[in-house]
Design a protein around this motif. Structure first.
Motif, PDB file in Angstrom:
ATOM      1  N   ASN A   1      23.350  90.000 -26.535  1.00 40.73           N
ATOM      2  CA  ASN A   1      23.967  91.251 -26.986  1.00 40.73           C
ATOM      3  C   ASN A   1      24.061  92.284 -25.877  1.00 40.73           C
ATOM      4  O   ASN A   1      24.836  93.249 -25.991  1.00 40.73           O
ATOM      5  CB  ASN A   1      23.178  91.825 -28.164  1.00 40.73           C
ATOM      6  CG  ASN A   1      23.448  91.082 -29.453  1.00 40.73           C
ATOM      7  OD1 ASN A   1      24.458  90.386 -29.586  1.00 40.73           O
ATOM      8  ND2 ASN A   1      22.546  91.212 -30.419  1.00 40.73           N
ATOM      9  N   ARG A   2      23.296  92.105 -24.805  1.00 43.23           N
ATOM     10  CA  ARG A   2      23.328  93.053 -23.689  1.00 43.23           C
ATOM     11  C   ARG A   2      24.282  92.624 -22.585  1.00 43.23           C
ATOM     12  O   ARG A   2      24.663  93.446 -21.747  1.00 43.23           O
ATOM     13  CB  ARG A   2      21.921  93.214 -23.099  1.00 43.23           C
ATOM     14  CG  ARG A   2      20.935  93.937 -23.991  1.00 43.23           C
ATOM     15  CD  ARG A   2      21.315  95.383 -24.208  1.00 43.23           C
ATOM     16  NE  ARG A   2      21.219  96.166 -22.971  1.00 43.23           N
ATOM     17  CZ  ARG A   2      21.677  97.410 -22.837  1.00 43.23           C
ATOM     18  NH1 ARG A   2      22.316  97.995 -23.839  1.00 43.23           N
ATOM     19  NH2 ARG A   2      21.533  98.060 -21.697  1.00 43.23           N
TER      20      ARG A   2
ATOM     21  N   LEU B   1      19.238  86.271 -28.607  1.00 38.59           N
ATOM     22  CA  LEU B   1      20.252  87.190 -29.116  1.00 38.59           C
ATOM     23  C   LEU B   1      20.127  88.563 -28.464  1.00 38.59           C
ATOM     24  O   LEU B   1      21.136  89.225 -28.195  1.00 38.59           O
ATOM     25  CB  LEU B   1      20.131  87.313 -30.634  1.00 38.59           C
ATOM     26  CG  LEU B   1      21.346  87.898 -31.357  1.00 38.59           C
ATOM     27  CD1 LEU B   1      22.606  87.099 -31.043  1.00 38.59           C
ATOM     28  CD2 LEU B   1      21.102  87.940 -32.856  1.00 38.59           C
TER      29      LEU B   1
END
Length: 262
Positions: free
Chosen positions: A223-224, A219
């Motif tokens: 998310n990046r 995650l």
């Protein structure tokens, strides 16, 4: 045998199998192309599959004075693609290979179609590492005991009982300087600040029971990276691509089919 010269004239061994849109498979730390032996066939019917031995492993050169870094390994992959006349390829990297794949997508975006990152990490202060007791267990003097620890990190006990080996993910003989170089390369990886530059469609895969690269790394990565998707392999450890082969390979093939090369 197929070799290509890297930028510093080291010889890098590679193989190409199958036909279709090219797909580069990148193995884990201190491992050769044999990391993929048990699953490579899943991709060959639909893709030209390219595998290689990193500098310091297998049939590739093992110089003591060369740069060992995941970013350098990414440059070596581009040399292989250039040798094959491939302008753009899908890239699937697992463990340290996922770190190499990140730098391929960051430094050479025009060479990367779809990107698949498995059981890997952003590195640096934002990446989650194995617990200290695991690191100590892997570094113990007894090679046999360390091997048993590594097997347990790779596969669930149930899978090991049904699949007694040999296990292609455990690495092979390599010079001490090269092994240390690979460890430094993987540990020095830190892509956090530039992951938002990745433009390739990205799928992140991770086993939920992975203690080698804790599952929350998936995650953090996703998310990046703009638009990245995550697929968890329930109950799988670090070598999810073998233990959960049917599910993992199907997820990768489906993702690549959704994002064909132009």
């Amino acid at each position: 045998m197929p070799f290509v010269k890297s930028a510093d004239q080291a010889e890098i061994y590679y193989e190409a199998h199958g036909s279709g849109e090219p797909l580069v498979l990148l193995s884990g730390q201190a491992n050769t192309h044999h990391w993929w032996d048990n699953v490579r066939a899943d991709f060959e019917a639909e893709h030209q599959v390219i595998v290689l031995d990193y500098l310091g492993t297998g049939r590739s050169d093992k110089p003591a004075d060369a740069e060992y870094s995941v970013r350098r390994f990414a440059t070596d992959v581009v040399c292989v693609l250039d040798e094959l006349g491939i302008a753009r390829a899908h890239v699937y990297g697992t463990s340290m290979g996922g770190k190499v794949a990140q730098w391929l997508a960051i430094d050479y975006p025009d060479h990367v179609g779809a990107l698949v990152l498995g059981c890997t990490s952003v590195g640096g202060v934002h990446g989650l590492r194995a617990a200290p007791e695991i690191t100590r267990a892997l570094a113990q003097p007894s090679a046999d005991a360390a091997r048993e620890v590594l097997i347990d990190l790779m596969y669930s006990p149930e899978w090991v009982r049904e699949n007694p080996g040999p296990y292609v993910t455990l690495g092979g003989p390599m010079p001490g300087h090269a092994r240390r170089g690979h460890l430094r390369a993987s540990n020095a990886h830190d892509s956090w600040a530039v992951l938002d530059q990745i433009t390739a469609p990205t799928l992140v895969l991770h086993g939920t029971d992975d203690a080698f690269s804790p599952v929350d790394n998936a995650l953090i990565l996703a998310n990046r990276i703009p638009g990245a998707e995550v697929h968890y392999l329930d109950g799988a450890r670090h070598a999810y691509f073998e233990e959960k082969r049917a599910e993992a390979s199907a997820a990768v093939l489906g993702f690549l089919a959704e994002h064909p090369l132009d």
